[in-house]
Design a protein around this motif. Structure first.
Motif, PDB file in Angstrom:
ATOM      1  N   ILE A 247       0.828  -1.210  -0.025  1.00 38.02           N
ATOM      2  CA  ILE A 247       0.075   0.212  -0.037  1.00 38.02           C
ATOM      3  C   ILE A 247       0.922   1.327   0.162  1.00 38.02           C
ATOM      4  N   ASP A 248       2.021   1.413   0.894  1.00 38.93           N
ATOM      5  CA  ASP A 248       2.837   2.355   0.795  1.00 38.93           C
ATOM      6  C   ASP A 248       3.574   2.601  -0.773  1.00 38.93           C
ATOM      7  N   HIS A 249       3.714   1.520  -1.350  1.00 40.73           N
ATOM      8  CA  HIS A 249       4.337   1.478  -2.677  1.00 40.73           C
ATOM      9  C   HIS A 249       3.268   2.215  -3.789  1.00 40.73           C
ATOM     10  N   LEU A 250       2.058   1.581  -3.535  1.00 36.70           N
ATOM     11  CA  LEU A 250       1.048   2.351  -4.340  1.00 36.70           C
ATOM     12  C   LEU A 250       0.739   3.856  -3.979  1.00 36.70           C
ATOM     13  N   VAL A 251       0.704   4.180  -2.864  1.00 39.90           N
ATOM     14  CA  VAL A 251       0.399   5.520  -2.536  1.00 39.90           C
ATOM     15  C   VAL A 251       1.672   6.591  -3.124  1.00 39.90           C
ATOM     16  N   GLY A 252       2.779   6.058  -3.037  1.00 32.88           N
ATOM     17  CA  GLY A 252       3.887   6.662  -3.437  1.00 32.88           C
ATOM     18  C   GLY A 252       4.233   6.758  -4.757  1.00 32.88           C
TER      19      GLY A 252
END
Length: 360
Positions: A247-252
């Protein structure tokens, strides 16, 4: 695409049992009503809007142009529908596609998701069974002049243009059904309110129908069930559940527009506060026997109602006119429930969606 991803259709609908068991009530409108509960974190990938030049327009651009804050749980009408007389110039943006990712976002997601599963070569995909690719045939129409045949006006009594001979459309050939008959006629994936065809393949099989049908699967997940993606047919965004680092990867990742989501976030239609109040006020007018009228920068929607009676049904009409004076269509709904609260909600629902439809 350089090569068509390989697709292997399947009737092994047991593969979806784990998702069904982890879904909340469909009518709740929560994230976990369309993507399974139990993941460490969730994200919402916003489908881009489009302008007159067909370029992708991110929600952040729409919000910034209209001077509205884009929040984690913003709905598109909240940033795109402005009241008449607002200082900003009306921007005729076509709203986001529902139920599918655009090609660029889908390609980026395949790349991101590949990095967060141990089985990118073994993935499953569900495709809604209501698209009807096999039932739409191309047609040819011609209008040659003719002196010895009656005009359409004489035949139908409704045509008032020049005398031309109208040939009934002739099918150019039935389109090839991409779904084999044993799958189309076999068991389907059954979810609350939805049925799907099932196929499997490598992760890039999510792109199999992007070029030909402009459609991505509505559900996809890898065999190790590390994550699950859901593009619900009626939503202008895609939910993804998975580990926090995904999720952090997607948001960033700047290639997509993604926000962190909470499992209890609700996706049922939400209007900007000014518009919600305007709709409620006009519904009250309609229930008193007057036409209702809601104005936005993009256009105006009018609603009229004939109440249902004991011996006849009622009628609800909505008519939309864009700000440039062009018609944006009309709709009619039969009303049968004479309960005052139910009638109010039905009118409000129809009027709200007619206004949202101004976004295309």
């Amino acid at each position: 695409m350089e090569r068509m991803p390989e697709v292997e259709w399947s009737t092994d609908v047991r593969q979806v049992g784990w998702i069904r068991r982890r879904l909340g009530p469909f009518e709740s409108g929560e994230v976990t009503s369309v993507v399974p509960a139990g993941f460490e974190a969730y994200a919402r990938v916003l489908h881009p809007a489009h302008g007159a030049e067909e370029r992708a327009i991110r929600w952040s651009e729409v919000a910034a142009r209209n001077g509205i804050e884009l929040r984690r749980d913003t709905h598109f009408p909240e940033i795109a529908l402005l009241p008449p007389g607002d200082g900003n110039q009306a921007w005729d943006v076509v709203g986001p596609q529902e139920g599918t990712l655009c090609a660029a976002d889908a390609t980026a997601l395949v790349d991101i998701l590949r990095q967060h599963t141990a089985s990118p070569d073994q993935c499953w995909f569900c495709l809604w069974d209501g698209y009807g690719w096999d039932s739409t045939a191309p047609y040819s129409m011609s209008f040659p002049l003719s002196d010895d045949q009656p005009s359409p006006r004489a035949v139908a009594g409704v045509y008032d243009g020049p005398d031309v001979d109208v040939h009934m459309p002739e099918p150019l050939g039935a389109p090839e059904d991409p779904i084999p008959h044993e799958v189309r006629d076999g068991p389907r994936v059954e979810m609350p309110e939805r049925e799907y065809f099932l196929y499997k393949g490598e992760l890039d099989a999510a792109l199999a129908f992007v070029e030909t049908q402009q459609q991505t699967p509505n559900l996809w997940w890898p065999a190790d069930r590390t994550w699950c993606l859901a593009s619900e047919m009626d939503l202008p965004w895609t939910y993804i559940g998975g580990p926090s680092h995904l999720i952090d990867h997607l948001v960033g990742d700047s290639r997509i527009e993604a926000w962190q989501a909470e499992p209890t976030d609700n996706h049922q239609l939400r209007l900007p506060l000014w518009l919600s109040a305007a709709v409620d006020g006009e519904v009250s007018q309609v229930l008193q026997g007057y036409p209702g009228r809601v104005q936005t920068q993009l256009g105006t929607v009018t609603v009229t109602v004939r109440r249902p009676r004991r011996l006849r049904h009622g009628d609800l009409w909505t008519t939309s006119v864009r700000s440039d004076g062009s018609s944006d269509g009309s709709s009619w709904t039969r009303l049968t429930d004479r309960n005052e609260n139910a009638l109010r909600e039905e009118i409000r629902h129809a009027l709200a969606w007619a206004v949202v439809d101004l976004l295309g």
